[in-house]
Design a protein around this motif. Structure first.
Motif, PDB file in Angstrom:
ATOM      1  N   PHE A 105     -41.309   0.704  57.263  1.00  0.00           N
ATOM      2  CA  PHE A 105     -42.432   0.200  57.499  1.00  0.00           C
ATOM      3  C   PHE A 105     -43.181   0.502  55.986  1.00  0.00           C
ATOM      4  CE2 PHE A 105     -47.257  -0.753  57.541  1.00  0.00           C
ATOM      5  CZ  PHE A 105     -47.363  -1.842  57.068  1.00  0.00           C
ATOM      6  N   ILE A 106     -43.413   1.690  55.453  1.00  0.00           N
ATOM      7  CA  ILE A 106     -44.437   2.247  54.186  1.00  0.00           C
ATOM      8  C   ILE A 106     -43.287   2.222  52.649  1.00  0.00           C
ATOM      9  CG2 ILE A 106     -44.734   4.462  53.194  1.00  0.00           C
ATOM     10  CD1 ILE A 106     -46.561   3.857  55.475  1.00  0.00           C
ATOM     11  N   THR A 107     -41.678   2.496  53.963  1.00  0.00           N
ATOM     12  CA  THR A 107     -41.348   2.048  52.843  1.00  0.00           C
ATOM     13  C   THR A 107     -40.469   0.508  51.724  1.00  0.00           C
ATOM     14  OG1 THR A 107     -39.479   3.897  53.503  1.00  0.00           O
ATOM     15  CG2 THR A 107     -38.690   2.058  51.839  1.00  0.00           C
ATOM     16  N   VAL A 108     -40.831  -0.129  52.695  1.00  0.00           N
ATOM     17  CA  VAL A 108     -41.256  -1.826  52.524  1.00  0.00           C
ATOM     18  C   VAL A 108     -42.181  -2.547  51.597  1.00  0.00           C
ATOM     19  CG1 VAL A 108     -41.039  -3.762  53.022  1.00  0.00           C
ATOM     20  CG2 VAL A 108     -39.382  -2.565  54.030  1.00  0.00           C
ATOM     21  N   PHE A 109     -43.407  -1.048  52.090  1.00  0.00           N
ATOM     22  CA  PHE A 109     -44.302  -1.144  51.541  1.00  0.00           C
ATOM     23  C   PHE A 109     -44.813  -0.700  49.937  1.00  0.00           C
ATOM     24  CE2 PHE A 109     -49.515  -0.705  50.696  1.00  0.00           C
ATOM     25  CZ  PHE A 109     -49.677  -1.296  50.885  1.00  0.00           C
ATOM     26  N   ALA A 229     -32.414   8.759  51.340  1.00  0.00           N
ATOM     27  CA  ALA A 229     -32.411   7.917  49.801  1.00  0.00           C
ATOM     28  C   ALA A 229     -31.626   7.145  49.364  1.00  0.00           C
ATOM     29  CB  ALA A 229     -32.224   9.879  48.714  1.00  0.00           C
ATOM     30  N   ARG A 230     -30.473   7.526  50.698  1.00  0.00           N
ATOM     31  CA  ARG A 230     -29.477   7.126  49.917  1.00  0.00           C
ATOM     32  C   ARG A 230     -29.028   5.298  50.466  1.00  0.00           C
ATOM     33  NH1 ARG A 230     -25.749   7.823  46.392  1.00  0.00           N
ATOM     34  NH2 ARG A 230     -27.037   9.774  44.997  1.00  0.00           N
ATOM     35  N   PHE A 231     -30.315   4.752  51.661  1.00  0.00           N
ATOM     36  CA  PHE A 231     -30.398   3.756  52.373  1.00  0.00           C
ATOM     37  C   PHE A 231     -31.234   3.148  51.900  1.00  0.00           C
ATOM     38  CE2 PHE A 231     -32.573   4.170  55.978  1.00  0.00           C
ATOM     39  CZ  PHE A 231     -32.460   5.509  56.766  1.00  0.00           C
ATOM     40  N   GLN A 232     -32.556   4.173  51.701  1.00  0.00           N
ATOM     41  CA  GLN A 232     -33.881   2.738  51.456  1.00  0.00           C
ATOM     42  C   GLN A 232     -33.946   2.242  50.000  1.00  0.00           C
ATOM     43  OE1 GLN A 232     -36.983   5.943  50.286  1.00  0.00           O
ATOM     44  NE2 GLN A 232     -36.020   7.059  49.731  1.00  0.00           N
ATOM     45  N   SER A 233     -33.235   2.625  49.107  1.00  0.00           N
ATOM     46  CA  SER A 233     -33.191   1.496  47.941  1.00  0.00           C
ATOM     47  C   SER A 233     -32.630  -0.212  48.443  1.00  0.00           C
ATOM     48  CB  SER A 233     -32.176   2.066  47.129  1.00  0.00           C
ATOM     49  OG  SER A 233     -31.014   1.906  47.642  1.00  0.00           O
ATOM     50  N   VAL A 234     -32.395  -0.257  49.736  1.00  0.00           N
ATOM     51  CA  VAL A 234     -32.180  -1.260  50.176  1.00  0.00           C
ATOM     52  C   VAL A 234     -32.762  -2.338  51.403  1.00  0.00           C
ATOM     53  CG1 VAL A 234     -29.268  -0.969  50.501  1.00  0.00           C
ATOM     54  CG2 VAL A 234     -30.620  -0.622  52.431  1.00  0.00           C
ATOM     55  N   MET A 235     -34.260  -1.345  51.058  1.00  0.00           N
ATOM     56  CA  MET A 235     -35.126  -1.590  51.719  1.00  0.00           C
ATOM     57  C   MET A 235     -36.050  -2.277  50.836  1.00  0.00           C
ATOM     58  SD  MET A 235     -35.902   0.678  55.023  1.00  0.00           S
ATOM     59  CE  MET A 235     -35.158   2.016  54.439  1.00  0.00           C
ATOM     60  N   ASP A 239     -41.085  -6.607  46.360  1.00  0.00           N
ATOM     61  CA  ASP A 239     -42.831  -6.465  46.416  1.00  0.00           C
ATOM     62  C   ASP A 239     -43.215  -5.675  46.411  1.00  0.00           C
ATOM     63  OD1 ASP A 239     -43.786  -9.899  45.841  1.00  0.00           O
ATOM     64  OD2 ASP A 239     -42.802 -10.198  47.014  1.00  0.00           O
ATOM     65  N   THR A 240     -42.105  -4.662  46.427  1.00  0.00           N
ATOM     66  CA  THR A 240     -42.780  -2.932  47.287  1.00  0.00           C
ATOM     67  C   THR A 240     -42.880  -2.373  45.616  1.00  0.00           C
ATOM     68  OG1 THR A 240     -40.351  -3.427  48.453  1.00  0.00           O
ATOM     69  CG2 THR A 240     -41.136  -1.362  48.062  1.00  0.00           C
ATOM     70  N   LEU A 241     -43.550  -1.441  46.076  1.00  0.00           N
ATOM     71  CA  LEU A 241     -44.269  -0.957  44.765  1.00  0.00           C
ATOM     72  C   LEU A 241     -43.897   0.200  44.914  1.00  0.00           C
ATOM     73  CD1 LEU A 241     -48.411   0.708  46.463  1.00  0.00           C
ATOM     74  CD2 LEU A 241     -47.647  -0.878  44.038  1.00  0.00           C
ATOM     75  N   ILE A 242     -43.512   0.308  43.430  1.00  0.00           N
ATOM     76  CA  ILE A 242     -42.259   1.386  42.462  1.00  0.00           C
ATOM     77  C   ILE A 242     -43.778   1.958  41.305  1.00  0.00           C
ATOM     78  CG2 ILE A 242     -40.132   0.243  42.553  1.00  0.00           C
ATOM     79  CD1 ILE A 242     -40.065  -1.444  40.015  1.00  0.00           C
ATOM     80  N   VAL A 243     -42.164   2.935  40.669  1.00  0.00           N
ATOM     81  CA  VAL A 243     -43.145   3.374  39.567  1.00  0.00           C
ATOM     82  C   VAL A 243     -42.358   3.024  39.071  1.00  0.00           C
ATOM     83  CG1 VAL A 243     -43.425   5.702  38.387  1.00  0.00           C
ATOM     84  CG2 VAL A 243     -43.495   5.966  40.812  1.00  0.00           C
ATOM     85  N   SER A 244     -43.222   2.563  37.642  1.00  0.00           N
ATOM     86  CA  SER A 244     -42.655   2.004  36.717  1.00  0.00           C
ATOM     87  C   SER A 244     -42.800   2.188  35.426  1.00  0.00           C
ATOM     88  CB  SER A 244     -42.121   0.440  36.769  1.00  0.00           C
ATOM     89  OG  SER A 244     -41.372   0.052  36.007  1.00  0.00           O
ATOM     90  N   ARG A 335     -45.712  -9.861  53.304  1.00  0.00           N
ATOM     91  CA  ARG A 335     -44.444 -10.865  52.998  1.00  0.00           C
ATOM     92  C   ARG A 335     -43.492 -10.829  54.623  1.00  0.00           C
ATOM     93  NH1 ARG A 335     -44.692  -6.549  50.037  1.00  0.00           N
ATOM     94  NH2 ARG A 335     -43.237  -5.264  50.244  1.00  0.00           N
ATOM     95  N   PRO A 336     -42.380 -11.785  55.134  1.00  0.00           N
ATOM     96  CA  PRO A 336     -41.752 -12.329  56.351  1.00  0.00           C
ATOM     97  C   PRO A 336     -41.381 -11.190  56.273  1.00  0.00           C
ATOM     98  CG  PRO A 336     -41.503 -13.462  54.925  1.00  0.00           C
ATOM     99  CD  PRO A 336     -42.002 -12.751  53.884  1.00  0.00           C
ATOM    100  N   ARG A 337     -40.981  -9.431  55.391  1.00  0.00           N
ATOM    101  CA  ARG A 337     -39.859  -8.278  55.925  1.00  0.00           C
ATOM    102  C   ARG A 337     -41.095  -7.346  56.703  1.00  0.00           C
ATOM    103  NH1 ARG A 337     -35.297  -4.822  53.456  1.00  0.00           N
ATOM    104  NH2 ARG A 337     -35.579  -6.904  51.752  1.00  0.00           N
ATOM    105  N   LEU A 338     -42.125  -7.283  55.895  1.00  0.00           N
ATOM    106  CA  LEU A 338     -42.972  -6.591  55.677  1.00  0.00           C
ATOM    107  C   LEU A 338     -43.934  -6.859  57.407  1.00  0.00           C
ATOM    108  CD1 LEU A 338     -44.726  -3.614  54.907  1.00  0.00           C
ATOM    109  CD2 LEU A 338     -46.420  -5.717  53.858  1.00  0.00           C
ATOM    110  N   ILE A 339     -44.356  -8.106  57.267  1.00  0.00           N
ATOM    111  CA  ILE A 339     -44.737  -8.577  58.318  1.00  0.00           C
ATOM    112  C   ILE A 339     -44.042  -8.188  59.659  1.00  0.00           C
ATOM    113  CG2 ILE A 339     -45.929 -10.500  60.519  1.00  0.00           C
ATOM    114  CD1 ILE A 339     -46.639 -11.734  57.194  1.00  0.00           C
TER     115      ILE A 339
END
Ligand code: SF4
Ligand code: SF4
Length: 471
Positions: A105-109, A229-235, A239-244, A335-339
Motif C-alpha cells: 500500500f505504502i509503495t503504491v502511494f 527493491a527488485r519487485f517494487q518497481s512493478v507496483m 500516480d505514485t510519488l517518486i523523487v524526480s 485510484r483502484p489499485r490503491l483503494i
C-alpha cells in the motif's frame, strides 16, 4: 647520402570489440557529501525511532519476563502481554502478510519511502556514514585521505572509523541475540565468559553482518541483494510519488553568473553544480530520470533546494512528484489499485485482530492410553487417558475437568488443577463405567474443561471409551 625511404607505420589501431559486453562492473567507491534539510531531519527522526525501538524494547520487562522474547527452547514467543505458542504461529504468518500488504500500500502511494526512511539497511548506513565523517572528515577530506599514502594520521583515522563501525555492529549483534536469549543474563554471561558457544557465534556473526552491510556493501545491498527493491518497481504507477528532477524547468543545464539573465542565454534552472549527485548514497544522477538504484531518500531534494535558495530560484527543481504531474497531467490520489490494497489491508487487520483477541488462552488435549481397558476390583471398566492443559495466559488459572457421553460415566480422582501462567500441566486421568451400561464396545466421550475464575472460558475434547465386546 642515404637512399633509404622513410617508413611510417600506418596500421590502424585494433578496433574495439563491440560484441563483448562486460557483465561485471567493479564498484566505484561513493563519497557522500553531508547536507541538511527537511528530508534529512525526517530521516533522522525515522532512524531515531527505529533505534529506540530496536535497542530499547529488548530491555523492557512484562509479566516477570522480557517483554519481547523468542523463547526457542520452550517454543514460546512473548510479545508484551501476549504469549504466542506454536499452535498460534498462524497469527505470526498473518502478521507478516499484513506487513507485506502494508508495504504494498505504502509503495503504491509513496514509492520507496520505506527504503529511504526506515529500512534498517538505510538507517545503519546513515549512522556508519556519520562515523566516517567524524573520523575522516567531509567528502573532500575523505577523497584526499584515500588518495594519500599510508601515514600515522591516515592509520589513526581509519582505525577510529573501523573501531566505531565494529562497536556499533557489536551492540547491534548483541541486542539481536538478546531477543532470543534474555538480554540481562546474556550481557552478564557474555562478558564473564559464561555464555554458551552459540551465543558467541551469533553475536560475532551479526556484528560482522552489520559491519559488512552498513560499512562496506552499503548501496550494493539495495541494488543487488534486496528482493523488495527488485519487485517494487512493478507496483509503481503514473500516480505514485517518486523523487524526480523536472527537466522542463532544469534544462538546458549550465553554470552561470548570478547577475546574468540566464533565461536569455537559453539556460534552465539547473546550474549543474552536481550537488544532487554528491549527496546521493547510491551515487546516481537523478537528472538521468527514475532509476532502480534510487531508494527515495530525498537527499537530492534537500541539496537542490539549498542551491535553489542560494540562487534565489523557486525550490522544487528536484521534488516528490508523479509521472502524471511531470507530464502536465492530473495526479489521481485515489485510484483502484490503491483503494484495493487499502481494503485488503483493512480486512486483513480486522481478521488478524479478531483471531488474536478471540484465540483461546487454554490449550487442552486428551489422549487415550494404549491399554484398551481394564476391570477394577468393583467390576467396573476403566479407561486411562493423558490429560494436557496449556495455560497460555500470563496469569495462573484453576481449571475444572468433567466428562460426559455415557449414562454411568465416572471421572475418578482429582478434578481441579491449578496451572501456573505459561506452563503445561500433564497427568493421567481415569474414567469408569459399569459394563452393562455401555451401549457399545467403543463409545464417544466428551471431556470438558472450565476455567474456575472465568465461566465464559470453556473448551472440549472428544475421545473414545473402550469396553468389552457386547454379545
Ligand atoms: S543540485 Fe540542482 S542545480 Fe545542482 S546539479 Fe543537481 S539539479 Fe542541478
Ligand atoms: S537519487 Fe535522490 S532520492 Fe534517489 S537515492 Fe539518490 S539522493 Fe536519494
Amino acid at each position: 647520402m642515404s637512399n633509404q625511404i622513410p617508413v611510417q607505420n600506418i596500421t590502424p589501431p585494433p578496433k574495439k570489440d563491440t560484441t563483448t559486453v562486460d557483465l561485471y562492473a567493479s564498484r566505484e567507491k561513493i563519497y557522500t557529501r553531508a547536507f541538511t534539510g527537511i528530508f534529512r531531519n525526517l530521516r533522522m527522526a525515522g532512524g531515531a525511532l527505529l533505534f529506540l525501538l530496536y535497542f530499547g524494547t529488548v530491555w523492557l520487562d512484562w509479566g516477570g519476563h522480557q517483554a519481547v522474547w523468542w523463547n526457542l527452547p520452550e517454543r514460546k514467543f512473548y510479545i508484551f502481554g501476549a504469549t504466542i505458542w506454536p499452535q498460534d504461529f498462524i497469527l505470526l504468518s498473518g502478521l507478516l502478510i499484513v506487513a507485506a500488504f502494508g508495504l504494498f500500500f505504502i509503495t503504491v502511494f509513496a514509492g520507496r519511502v520505506w527504503c529511504g526512511y526506515t529500512c534498517p539497511q538505510s538507517v545503519w548506513t546513515w549512522i556508519f556514514m556519520w562515523c566516517e565523517k567524524v573520523t575522516e572528515g567531509d567528502r573532500n577530506q575523505r577523497i584526499k585521505l584515500d588518495k594519500a599514502p599510508m601515514s600515522a594520521n591516515k592509520f589513526v583515522r581509519k582505525l577510529g572509523k573501523h573501531s566505531l563501525w565494529l562497536i556499533i555492529g557489536f551492540v547491534t549483534g548483541l541486542t539481536f541475540v538478546g531477543y532470543f536469549a534474555p538480554i540481562r543474563e546474556l550481557v552478564i554471561e557474555f562478558f564473564s565468559g559464561q555464555a554458551d558457544g552459540w551465543s558467541y557465534f551469533w553475536v560475532g556473526f551479526f556484528t560482522l553482518a552489520t559491519y559488512g552491510n552498513a560499512g562496506w556493501l552499503r548501496e550494493q545491498v539495495c541494488i543487488y541483494m534486496c528482493p523488495y527493491a527488485r519487485f517494487q518497481s512493478v507496483m509503481f504507477d503514473k500516480d505514485t510519488l517518486i523523487v524526480s528532477y523536472d527537466p522542463r524547468r532544469g534544462e538546458k543545464r549550465g553554470t552561470r553568473k548570478k547577475e546574468v539573465d540566464y533565461k536569455a542565454q537559453g539556460l534552465g534552472d539547473c546550474i549543474d553544480c552536481t550537488m544532487c549527485v554528491q549527496v546521493c548514497p547510491t551515487g546516481i544522477d537523478i537528472r538521468d530520470g527514475l532509476q532502480i538504484e534510487c531508494i527515495g531518500c530525498a537527499a537530492c531534494i534537500d541539496a537542490c533546494d539549498t542551491i535553489m535558495d542560494k540562487m534565489h530560484y523557486p525550490r522544487g527543481l528536484i521534488s516528490y512528484t508523479t509521472e502524471h504531474n511531470l507530464s502536465g497531467q492530473v495526479t489521481h490520489k485515489l485510484r483502484p489499485r490503491l483503494i484495493g490494497y487499502a481494503v485488503v489491508l483493512l480486512v486483513m487487520i480486522g481478521l488478524l485482530a479478531g483471531a488474536f483477541f478471540m484465540r483461546s488462552l487454554v490449550g487442552f488435549d486428551i489422549s487415550k492410553d494404549r491399554v484398551l481397558y481394564r476391570e477394577n476390583a468393583e467390576g467396573r471398566i476403566e479407561n486411562v487417558y493423558t490429560l494436557k492443559i496449556m495455560n497460555k495466559d500470563q496469569v495462573d488459572h484453576t481449571y475444572v475437568l468433567d466428562a460426559s457421553g455415557l449414562p454411568d460415566l465416572k471421572l475418578q480422582g482429582r478434578r481441579e488443577f491449578r496451572v501456573p501462567a505459561g506452563e503445561i500441566f500433564s497427568m493421567p486421568v481415569e474414567l469408569s463405567s459399569a459394563p452393562e451400561q455401555l451401549p457399545s464396545s467403543t463409545n464417544e466421550v466428551i471431556f470438558s474443561l472450565k476455567d474456575a475464575d472465568d465461566s465464559s472460558s470453556h473448551v472440549e475434547a472428544k475421545s473414545r471409551f473402550i469396553g468389552p465386546q457386547i454379545r
